[in-house]
Design an enzyme around this catalytic site. Structure first.
Site, short mmCIF file in Angstrom:
data_model
loop_
_atom_site.label_atom_id
_atom_site.label_comp_id
_atom_site.label_asym_id
_atom_site.label_seq_id
_atom_site.Cartn_x
_atom_site.Cartn_y
_atom_site.Cartn_z
N ILE A 156 -16.16 -1.86 0.55
CA ILE A 156 -14.75 -1.87 0.95
C ILE A 156 -14.63 -1.93 2.46
O ILE A 156 -13.83 -2.71 3.01
CB ILE A 156 -14.02 -0.65 0.37
CG1 ILE A 156 -13.96 -0.74 -1.16
CG2 ILE A 156 -12.62 -0.52 0.95
CD1 ILE A 156 -13.42 0.51 -1.85
N ASN A 180 -15.33 -5.45 3.77
CA ASN A 180 -14.23 -6.38 3.52
C ASN A 180 -12.97 -6.04 4.29
O ASN A 180 -12.18 -6.92 4.63
CB ASN A 180 -13.93 -6.43 2.03
CG ASN A 180 -14.90 -7.33 1.28
OD1 ASN A 180 -14.74 -8.54 1.27
ND2 ASN A 180 -15.92 -6.74 0.69
N GLU A 181 -12.76 -4.76 4.56
CA GLU A 181 -11.55 -4.36 5.29
C GLU A 181 -11.68 -4.57 6.79
O GLU A 181 -10.72 -4.97 7.45
CB GLU A 181 -11.24 -2.88 5.02
CG GLU A 181 -10.77 -2.58 3.60
CD GLU A 181 -9.31 -2.98 3.39
OE1 GLU A 181 -8.75 -3.71 4.21
OE2 GLU A 181 -8.75 -2.54 2.37
N SER A 182 -12.86 -4.30 7.35
CA SER A 182 -12.95 -4.28 8.82
C SER A 182 -14.24 -4.86 9.37
O SER A 182 -14.40 -4.88 10.59
CB SER A 182 -12.83 -2.83 9.32
OG SER A 182 -13.98 -2.08 8.92
N ARG A 242 0.82 -1.21 0.00
CA ARG A 242 0.00 0.00 0.00
C ARG A 242 0.85 1.27 0.00
O ARG A 242 0.60 2.22 0.73
CB ARG A 242 -0.97 -0.01 1.18
CG ARG A 242 -1.94 -1.18 1.14
CD ARG A 242 -3.05 -1.05 2.15
NE ARG A 242 -3.99 -2.17 2.01
CZ ARG A 242 -5.18 -2.22 2.58
NH1 ARG A 242 -5.60 -1.22 3.32
NH2 ARG A 242 -5.97 -3.25 2.39
#
Length: 463
Positions: free
Chosen positions: A311, A314-316, A54
């Site tokens: 997003i 899926n991220e958190s 990233r």
């Protein structure tokens, strides 16, 4: 590009160094060894040593050498060699002072370099599904099928073991141009192949992604390795040895080790996100308590607000207190350095408003960067999601690889997605068109699939 090594060139990152070189024992400056302000170091790309995540430089060896250089007052000049043979030759020839990579302690290398720093101990292990039927003794390998990279040390070890056992192990060598060790580990986890063999450090790292694997059975003797310097740099070696023995540095290295080799990288790798979410959401209901914030800041991006929500899920899974193994924070799992570059102070990332605002700005910047290459907005959305996950530099690399190897660089599925997966293999992440090295392409392609799956689900369930 010089054939021997690659200078670090990471999107949005800069390495500063001065031009002075260390004086050789036999150099014009006299017989006394000198250490200048700059420490010239090389390493290898890889999941344990050095990579770009990233937009941030990371890696076990990278973090350790960076801290050593800072403590010793050096400016770090880092290069990446294409392979271990080149790295050792660079040290032996005096092109660099230090190889910040685990160089095996074997007679051949001992003549060329001086080992220094903390000794790492590894051994080869069998990678297999966990459970009551796991193999616990090498004699149980008779009659079993094991896949390994062709002509690798794992292949040779299995051939020797097969002879020791009188035959009976079905060894399937795989051409490394098509699959590498990480691919084989993943295939064991998915049940596509039964067994493989890897070094214990690689096995530990991958178990942090695939927790249902068993990596406990040794099949080889221990192998020692460490960093190495040129034979003329005794005082540098002594300085590294002393630095590594200090308790505060030992504790620091232990924490860095846990970060890369033990911390869970994928807490729910087997979950189908859309199905699991469907158990919790009624048609026409709210996606999360943050819907109003998603709607407000989605206007910045030009994308549907439900993409931001997808997003975040899926991220958190909408947990604003989450911190990843790499230090990504909050709902949208943003790296603090990324937030700062977008004008959002890192200390505000645990505020949902700031976190989602930073994510919206990031999506906008990624879309702006990709619009000239991918004109179709729906297609570009996949590129944007991928860049959000791994960093824009890796997607630029995948586009370049796609162009070079006859894939459609304006299409994601089956084209740039395949090129992204290629970037986990040395022949491709060391390709001259690649500027950002190794990364786990499977992780990004699966992330895109999951985000799109959840986004489609949200689109059906909400207005």
């Amino acid at each position: 590009m010089k054939k021997g090594f690659l200078h670090i060139s990471l999107l949005g990152m800069f390495v500063f160094s001065v031009s002075c070189r260390p004086h050789n024992k036999n150099g014009a400056a006299g017989n006394e060894e000198k250490h200048p302000d700059t420490l010239h170091v090389a390493t290898l790309y890889g999941p344990t040593s050095y990579f770009n995540y990233r937009g941030q430089e990371m890696g076990f060896d990278y973090e350790n050498v960076k801290r050593f250089a800072a403590d010793a007052g050096y400016i770090l000049d880092l290069k990446v060699a294409p392979n271990l043979h080149s790295l050792i030759n660079m040290v032996a020839a005096g092109e660099i002072e230090l190889a910040a990579y685990p160089i095996p302690v074997i007679e051949e290398y001992n003549r060329m370099v001086r080992h220094c720093g903390k000794k790492e101990v590894t051994w080869q292990v069998l990678v297999q599904p966990a459970g009551k039927n796991r193999i616990t003794d090498v004699t149980q390998l008779v009659g079993k099928t094991i896949y390994v990279e062709q002509d690798s040390k794992y292949h040779y070890r299995l051939l020797n073991l097969d002879r020791e056992l009188g035959g009976g192990i079905n060894i399937i060598p795989i051409n490394k141009d098509s699959l590498i060790t990480e691919d084989l580990i993943r295939m064991v986890d998915l049940g596509e192949i039964p067994l493989t063999v890897v070094d214990s450090d690689i096995a530990r790292l991958n178990k942090s992604y695939y927790p249902r694997l068993d990596i406990g059975m040794k099949i080889s003797l221990e192998q020692y390795s460490s960093w190495a310097v040129g034979n003329q740099f005794d005082s540098l070696a002594n300085k590294i040895d002393s630095w590594g023995k200090r308790k505060e540095n030992t504790d620091m290295m232990r924490d860095i080790y846990k970060k890369y080799f033990e911390s869970s990288k994928n807490p729910a790798p087997y979950e189908d996100p859309a199905s699991s979410l469907g158990l919790k959401m009624k048609k026409g209901g709210r996606i999360s308590i943050y819907d109003d914030i998603f709607k407000r800041h989605a206007k910045i991006t030009g994308y549907d607000w439900r993409l931001l929500a997808s997003i975040a899920f899926n991220e958190s899974t909408f947990n604003n207190d989450t911190v990843s193994w790499a230090g990504a924070c909050g709902l949208m799992q943003l790296m603090p350095s990324t937030a700062k570059s977008l004008g959002v102070e890192p200390e505000t990332l645990y505020d949902p408003e700031s976190n989602i605002l930073a994510a919206a700005k990031l999506l906008q910047s990624l879309d702006d960067a990709l619009i000239s290459h991918v004109k179709d907005k729906d297609e570009r959305m996949r590129f944007v999601i991928a860049s959000y996950n791994c960093g824009l530099g890796h997607i630029y690399d995948a586009i370049a690889l796609a162009d070079k190897y006859g894939l459609d660089s304006r299409k994601w599925l089956g084209n740039v997605s395949e090129a992204a997966i290629m970037k986990s293999r040395p022949q491709y992440y060391n390709d001259p068109v690649v500027k950002n090295g190794y990364f786990r392409g499977w992780e990004t392609t699966e992330f895109v699939d999951k985000v799109i799956s959840v986004y489609n689900y949200y689109s059906l369930q909400t207005k």
